[in-house]
Design an enzyme around this catalytic site. Structure first.
Site, short mmCIF file in Angstrom:
data_model
loop_
_atom_site.label_atom_id
_atom_site.label_comp_id
_atom_site.label_asym_id
_atom_site.label_seq_id
_atom_site.Cartn_x
_atom_site.Cartn_y
_atom_site.Cartn_z
N ASP A 101 20.69 -8.07 41.63
CA ASP A 101 21.01 -8.61 40.30
C ASP A 101 19.98 -8.24 39.25
OD1 ASP A 101 19.28 -11.55 39.88
OD2 ASP A 101 19.29 -10.59 41.83
N LYS A 153 5.90 -11.03 43.17
CA LYS A 153 5.53 -12.18 42.36
C LYS A 153 4.17 -12.03 41.66
CE LYS A 153 9.42 -13.79 42.94
NZ LYS A 153 10.25 -12.91 42.14
N ALA A 203 10.31 -16.27 31.39
CA ALA A 203 10.03 -16.25 32.82
C ALA A 203 10.95 -15.29 33.56
CB ALA A 203 10.17 -17.65 33.40
N ARG A 256 9.23 -3.43 44.62
CA ARG A 256 10.02 -2.78 43.57
C ARG A 256 9.17 -2.49 42.33
NH1 ARG A 256 14.00 -7.74 44.53
NH2 ARG A 256 15.04 -6.98 46.42
N ASP A 314 19.58 -7.91 47.95
CA ASP A 314 18.53 -8.78 47.45
C ASP A 314 18.86 -10.21 47.90
OD1 ASP A 314 16.36 -9.69 45.72
OD2 ASP A 314 17.92 -10.34 44.33
N HIS A 331 5.00 -9.92 38.83
CA HIS A 331 5.83 -10.69 37.91
C HIS A 331 4.94 -11.55 36.99
CE1 HIS A 331 9.74 -13.23 37.47
NE2 HIS A 331 8.98 -13.42 36.42
N MET A 376 11.90 -10.36 36.29
CA MET A 376 12.46 -10.69 37.59
C MET A 376 12.79 -9.43 38.40
SD MET A 376 13.05 -13.28 39.48
CE MET A 376 13.17 -14.65 38.35
N ALA A 404 17.56 -13.93 46.06
CA ALA A 404 17.83 -14.87 44.98
C ALA A 404 18.70 -14.23 43.90
CB ALA A 404 16.53 -15.36 44.36
#
Length: 276
Positions: free
Chosen positions: A193, A59, A51, A167, A18, A62, A55, A20
């Protein structure tokens, strides 16, 4: 005559990262802070914890998931008199994108140990893939800065590169397999992460390694992380460890700086005929 081998017992071939919170942007601040700012422009206050909850998703997804959180949905209803619609998500997404492109370079610093990790993988002869919840336009803004800082995987797949989507489906990870010409998915390791990123690797049939300290769940800057005592570091990352293991991660470590020893263990397991 060719005989099919049911169990892959060969060497590791590739590691897929990944971005970020994994290779760059310790604490994964680039996506979350922009989302907070975009909702604020609509008169909706969003906390960092809220927020961060979805994750790892693409987006648009999200934003939709964020708007469906009960507390956020209540604030939206109070502000606009109706529930958030897909049209609202579209509007927020289109406001989000230029800000994300503009700011992503500000959060492109490599995570401590990431450059050394990639060098170790090169020395092992492994291929290095990557994928992200970022769309292509954001990846194109991020990549030159990351490459200049020494973070340069062989390929980088964005969440909108593939028609099937992102994902927690396996498609971005499997696209890495194809482009890197990996012969067996069990020869791949997915490092992420987030829970959706671990789900992605598992769905693709790969070994998965979760990152507890550097990523979204702990959500500290590197300076804040270093300011903690060893005992405090263990305490704050334990919920992230629990979450990643509960998602099915085969291993959970603090950051990519600890990956080399994990790869040794996976290689031994492959040699014994184990599969992810």
């Amino acid at each position: 005559m060719y005989r099919y081998q049911r169990r892959y017992c060969g060497p590791l071939q590739a590691v897929i990262f990944d971005w970020a919170g994994t290779l760059v942007d310790f604490g994964s601040f680039a996506p979350t802070q922009v989302l907070i700012d975009v909702f604020a422009e609509q008169g909706i206050s969003i906390s960092m914890v809220e927020a961060r909850a979805p994750m790892g998703l693409a987006k648009w997804d999200h934003i939709q998931a964020l708007g469906r959180q009960s507390a956020v949905a209540e604030r939206w209803q109070a502000r606009f008199g109706s529930a958030m619609t897909d049209a609202d998500v579209d509007r927020l997404y289109h406001a989000f994108m230029p800000l994300q492109v503009q700011r992503v370079a500000d959060y492109s610093a490599p995570i401590a140990g990431a450059r050394e990790c990639l060098a170790q993988l090169r020395a092992r002869g492994l291929k290095i893939g990557s994928c992200s919840g970022y769309p292509r336009v954001v990846m194109e803004a991020l990549l030159p800065h990351a490459h200049a800082a020494g973070i340069a995987p062989d390929i980088a797949i964005a969440t909108d590169d593939l028609p099937a989507g992102g994902r927690p489906g396996p498609w971005m990870a499997l696209e890495n397999v194809q482009r890197l010409a990996v012969s067996d998915v069990s020869a791949c390791v997915k490092v992420d992460d987030t829970v959706p990123g671990i789900a992605e690797g598992l769905a693709a049939g790969m070994w998965t390694v979760g990152l507890a300290a550097s990523g979204n769940a702990v959500g500290l800057t590197y300076a804040q992380w270093l300011a903690l005592s060893a005992a405090e570091q263990e305490t704050v990352q334990q919920p992230a460890r629990d979450s990643l293991f509960a998602a099915g991660a085969h291993y959970v470590i603090a950051s990519v700086a600890e990956l080399d020893a994990v790869l040794d263990d996976i290689q031994q397991r492959l040699a014994r005929g184990e599969r992810p």
